[in-house]
Design a protein around this motif. Structure first.
Motif, mmCIF file in Angstrom:
data_model
loop_
_atom_site.group_PDB
_atom_site.id
_atom_site.type_symbol
_atom_site.label_atom_id
_atom_site.label_comp_id
_atom_site.label_asym_id
_atom_site.label_seq_id
_atom_site.Cartn_x
_atom_site.Cartn_y
_atom_site.Cartn_z
ATOM 1 N N LEU A 179 135.539 6.113 5.893
ATOM 2 C CA LEU A 179 134.335 6.394 6.906
ATOM 3 C C LEU A 179 133.671 7.371 5.523
ATOM 4 O O LEU A 179 133.612 7.740 4.315
ATOM 5 C CB LEU A 179 135.214 7.692 7.211
ATOM 6 N N THR A 180 132.248 6.623 6.823
ATOM 7 C CA THR A 180 131.232 6.847 5.515
ATOM 8 C C THR A 180 129.755 7.425 6.828
ATOM 9 O O THR A 180 130.466 7.029 8.212
ATOM 10 C CB THR A 180 130.257 5.834 4.481
ATOM 11 N N PRO A 181 128.599 7.375 6.660
ATOM 12 C CA PRO A 181 127.811 7.686 7.518
ATOM 13 C C PRO A 181 127.185 6.290 7.909
ATOM 14 O O PRO A 181 126.737 6.392 9.023
ATOM 15 C CB PRO A 181 126.688 8.261 6.203
ATOM 16 N N TRP A 182 127.198 5.270 7.845
ATOM 17 C CA TRP A 182 127.023 4.127 8.411
ATOM 18 C C TRP A 182 128.339 3.552 8.867
ATOM 19 O O TRP A 182 128.135 2.389 8.982
ATOM 20 C CB TRP A 182 126.324 3.125 7.668
ATOM 21 N N LEU A 183 128.882 3.912 8.882
ATOM 22 C CA LEU A 183 130.623 3.206 9.130
ATOM 23 C C LEU A 183 131.702 4.194 9.704
ATOM 24 O O LEU A 183 131.808 5.209 9.260
ATOM 25 C CB LEU A 183 131.043 2.550 8.217
ATOM 26 N N GLN A 184 131.552 3.265 11.218
ATOM 27 C CA GLN A 184 132.528 5.099 11.723
ATOM 28 C C GLN A 184 134.323 3.802 12.365
ATOM 29 O O GLN A 184 134.200 2.543 12.153
ATOM 30 C CB GLN A 184 132.179 4.806 13.031
ATOM 31 N N ARG A 185 134.863 4.635 12.168
ATOM 32 C CA ARG A 185 136.639 3.832 11.736
ATOM 33 C C ARG A 185 137.415 5.098 12.790
ATOM 34 O O ARG A 185 136.860 6.413 13.022
ATOM 35 C CB ARG A 185 136.795 4.551 9.954
ATOM 36 N N PRO A 186 138.486 4.452 13.272
ATOM 37 C CA PRO A 186 139.348 4.985 14.102
ATOM 38 C C PRO A 186 140.157 6.213 13.693
ATOM 39 O O PRO A 186 140.055 7.101 12.616
ATOM 40 C CB PRO A 186 140.634 3.979 14.634
ATOM 41 N N GLN B 30 140.523 6.470 3.357
ATOM 42 C CA GLN B 30 139.699 5.983 1.819
ATOM 43 C C GLN B 30 138.399 6.412 2.378
ATOM 44 O O GLN B 30 137.817 6.279 3.149
ATOM 45 C CB GLN B 30 139.624 4.745 2.334
ATOM 46 N N HIS B 31 137.794 5.972 1.201
ATOM 47 C CA HIS B 31 136.214 6.977 0.777
ATOM 48 C C HIS B 31 135.859 5.664 -0.298
ATOM 49 O O HIS B 31 136.207 5.451 -1.394
ATOM 50 C CB HIS B 31 136.086 7.988 0.493
ATOM 51 N N LEU B 32 134.622 5.546 0.082
ATOM 52 C CA LEU B 32 133.836 4.414 -0.907
ATOM 53 C C LEU B 32 133.008 5.948 -1.877
ATOM 54 O O LEU B 32 133.468 6.933 -1.992
ATOM 55 C CB LEU B 32 132.778 4.464 -0.323
ATOM 56 N N ASP C 148 127.704 13.993 2.196
ATOM 57 C CA ASP C 148 127.847 13.030 3.032
ATOM 58 C C ASP C 148 129.313 12.720 4.356
ATOM 59 O O ASP C 148 129.297 12.423 5.251
ATOM 60 C CB ASP C 148 127.414 11.376 2.264
ATOM 61 N N LEU C 149 130.258 12.981 3.132
ATOM 62 C CA LEU C 149 131.640 12.524 3.865
ATOM 63 C C LEU C 149 131.469 13.733 5.004
ATOM 64 O O LEU C 149 132.372 13.224 6.230
ATOM 65 C CB LEU C 149 132.348 12.547 3.175
ATOM 66 N N LEU C 150 131.076 14.405 4.462
ATOM 67 C CA LEU C 150 131.297 15.496 6.129
ATOM 68 C C LEU C 150 130.175 15.209 6.768
ATOM 69 O O LEU C 150 130.626 15.691 8.065
ATOM 70 C CB LEU C 150 130.954 17.442 5.454
ATOM 71 N N GLY C 151 129.472 14.802 6.336
ATOM 72 C CA GLY C 151 128.585 14.900 7.530
ATOM 73 C C GLY C 151 128.947 13.554 8.677
ATOM 74 O O GLY C 151 128.794 13.797 10.074
ATOM 75 N N ALA C 152 129.615 12.561 7.966
ATOM 76 C CA ALA C 152 129.872 11.209 8.934
ATOM 77 C C ALA C 152 131.383 11.292 9.777
ATOM 78 O O ALA C 152 131.153 11.513 10.646
ATOM 79 C CB ALA C 152 130.922 10.800 7.864
ATOM 80 N N MET D 238 131.016 15.045 11.079
ATOM 81 C CA MET D 238 131.133 15.566 11.696
ATOM 82 C C MET D 238 130.064 14.496 13.582
ATOM 83 O O MET D 238 130.081 14.944 14.245
ATOM 84 C CB MET D 238 129.883 16.677 11.697
ATOM 85 N N GLU D 239 129.234 13.320 12.511
ATOM 86 C CA GLU D 239 129.139 12.036 13.991
ATOM 87 C C GLU D 239 129.939 11.950 14.183
ATOM 88 O O GLU D 239 130.055 11.811 15.404
ATOM 89 C CB GLU D 239 128.698 11.428 12.777
ATOM 90 N N ARG D 240 131.264 11.412 14.047
ATOM 91 C CA ARG D 240 132.777 10.836 14.692
ATOM 92 C C ARG D 240 132.850 11.965 15.909
ATOM 93 O O ARG D 240 133.343 11.968 16.656
ATOM 94 C CB ARG D 240 133.570 10.824 13.463
ATOM 95 N N ASP D 241 132.942 13.366 15.124
ATOM 96 C CA ASP D 241 133.580 14.058 16.254
ATOM 97 C C ASP D 241 132.510 15.173 17.149
ATOM 98 O O ASP D 241 132.484 14.696 17.961
ATOM 99 C CB ASP D 241 133.858 15.769 15.738
ATOM 100 N N ARG D 242 130.910 14.446 16.990
ATOM 101 C CA ARG D 242 130.297 14.856 17.941
ATOM 102 C C ARG D 242 130.381 13.591 18.886
ATOM 103 O O ARG D 242 130.663 13.406 20.570
ATOM 104 C CB ARG D 242 128.251 14.194 17.448
ATOM 105 N N ILE D 243 130.044 12.142 18.595
ATOM 106 C CA ILE D 243 130.856 11.178 19.597
ATOM 107 C C ILE D 243 131.484 10.938 20.048
ATOM 108 O O ILE D 243 131.880 10.781 21.539
ATOM 109 C CB ILE D 243 130.849 9.338 18.293
ATOM 110 N N MET D 244 133.128 11.699 19.643
ATOM 111 C CA MET D 244 134.605 11.521 20.806
ATOM 112 C C MET D 244 133.606 12.270 21.833
ATOM 113 O O MET D 244 134.246 11.901 22.391
ATOM 114 C CB MET D 244 135.320 12.252 19.281
ATOM 115 N N GLU D 245 133.302 13.633 21.474
ATOM 116 C CA GLU D 245 133.363 14.847 22.476
ATOM 117 C C GLU D 245 132.229 14.364 23.084
ATOM 118 O O GLU D 245 132.152 14.388 24.872
ATOM 119 C CB GLU D 245 131.923 15.734 22.014
ATOM 120 N N LEU D 246 130.752 13.644 22.565
ATOM 121 C CA LEU D 246 130.359 12.716 24.174
ATOM 122 C C LEU D 246 130.836 11.940 24.608
ATOM 123 O O LEU D 246 131.168 11.834 25.989
ATOM 124 C CB LEU D 246 129.823 11.751 22.913
#
Length: 389
Positions: free
Chosen positions: A253-260, A358-360, A366-370, A372-380
């Motif tokens: 999971l990174t700022p530019w890669l979303q995983r399940p 896993q993490h690069l 940045d990991l926390l931001g990724a 949070m972005e995944r959680d935001r998309i989940m809520e959307l």
């Protein structure tokens, strides 16, 4: 010289005065036989073979397309850029269009080089040379996939319109390609499926075209490890905010890669995932199927991706698979099929069985931001689901 002729020669020599001794007779017989055997002019410079492709240019269009996966006009364009060959005093050269057809047919069919040579009425060394020349020509004249950030908006709009997942620039996945390896390299290339392979890691768009690819890592490696050592993280770091790739659980999971989302262990020691996360994973899976379908279409069209080839150098395998990726993009129709068919492609499972997070080399911010972005998309996605109910 047959036995009857040899007996006549021995009888004639036995009657001569010079044949007083047995050794003299034997020496003269050997000399006569040698002169007879090697004084004849050579009349065959090539073994005659059957050739079922002599009139392939006269085939109907649909049959031509079935056999070579490209039109007659496209094949003639490839033939024009192949190396030129000239007739000699001993044999005629193989025409360029015939060499282009033989090279393309090998990529389409794959498998045994000797059997393919027999199909075209050629010797195996000649067939091998033709195939390698065709592969080299394709790699020199067709572009290799390289991420074009100017086209990610089209992919993002298509995925959001069809599945509701925002900001998708493409989907990433890996697949195993067969390879023949020497004894010293078997450990590195032995994959979790029990076969020897090279890994192809690729990003595909909504047209099932590859927009980025990496080929050549040994099959023992994981998709996440191949991604970490590739140039894709550096490329994606330059992508504007709000866009990302979709990958399965083998990727970090990174700022530019979303995983399940992964299942978490509860107080009762049972692995669970809540309903919102499960809904996110379902939409995520449907949205990233474009890369699985791209692998399936490419392997179905170019069977060498399943059957491999009898090369003695890994470089030839990398060159062949690179040429196939280029040809796949060249022959792929430039349109997205906007239908309700959400079937997964036949490419099979991902190249890794990893499921843990896993993490690069991503810092904690940045990991926390990724996350949070995944959680935001989940809520959307959950809100859109409730709005449709």
């Amino acid at each position: 010289m047959d036995p009857a002729q040899l007996a006549m020669v021995i009888a004639e020599l036995a009657d001569t005065p010079a044949a007083a001794e047995t050794e003299d007779v034997v020496d003269q017989v050997v000399l006569v036989v040698a002169n007879t055997a090697f004084s004849k002019n050579r009349v065959i410079w090539a073994i005659p073979r059957e050739n079922s492709w002599k009139k392939f240019l006269e085939w109907p269009d649909h049959y031509f397309l079935k056999k070579l996966k490209m039109s007659r006009e496209q094949l003639l364009v490839f033939a024009q850029v192949l190396p030129k060959r000239m007739d000699t005093n001993y044999r005629k050269c193989v025409p360029a269009v015939f060499r282009a057809a033989a090279g393309m047919r090998f990529l389409v069919k794959g498998g045994d080089m000797e059997a393919m040579a027999d199909t075209f009425g050629l010797g195996e060394p000649t067939m091998r040379t033709i195939v390698l020349q065709f592969i080299d020509m394709v790699n020199r004249h067709l572009p290799f996939p390289s991420f074009d950030f100017n086209k990610i908006h089209q992919t993002a709009e298509y995925i959001e319109r069809r599945f509701g997942f925002p900001g998708v620039a493409g989907a990433i996945d890996g697949t195993h390609l067969p390879v023949t390896v020497c004894h010293d390299e078997k450990i590195d290339h032995y994959n979790y499926k029990g076969r020897y392979s090279l890994i192809m890691l690729a990003v595909a768009n909504e047209n099932e075209e590859f927009v980025w690819a990496s080929i050549g890592n040994p099959g023992r490696r994981s998709d996440g490890g191949v991604l970490r050592d590739s140039n894709l993280p550096e490329k994606m770091s330059r992508m504007e905010n709000g866009y990302h790739l979709l990958g399965d659980s083998a990727f970090p999971l990174t700022p530019w890669l979303q995983r399940p989302y992964s299942k978490t262990r509860g107080a009762d020691n049972i692995m669970r995932i809540d309903e919102k996360q499960k809904h996110y994973n379902d939409i995520h899976s449907s949205s990233r199927q474009m890369v699985e379908r791209a692998f399936g279409v490419m392997k179905q069209r170019f069977r060498c991706m399943y059957r491999g080839a009898a090369f003695d150098d890994n470089k030839h395998y990398v060159d062949m698979y690179s040429a196939v990726v280029r040809l796949h993009n060249f022959l792929r129709p430039h349109r997205a099929q906007d239908t309700s068919d959400n079937r997964p492609g036949p490419a099979g499972p991902s190249g890794s069985s990893e499921t843990q997070e896993q993490h690069l080399d991503v810092d904690s911010e940045d990991l926390l931001g990724a996350e949070m972005e995944r959680d935001r998309i989940m809520e959307l996605l959950w809100a859109n689901r409730r709005g449709r109910v």
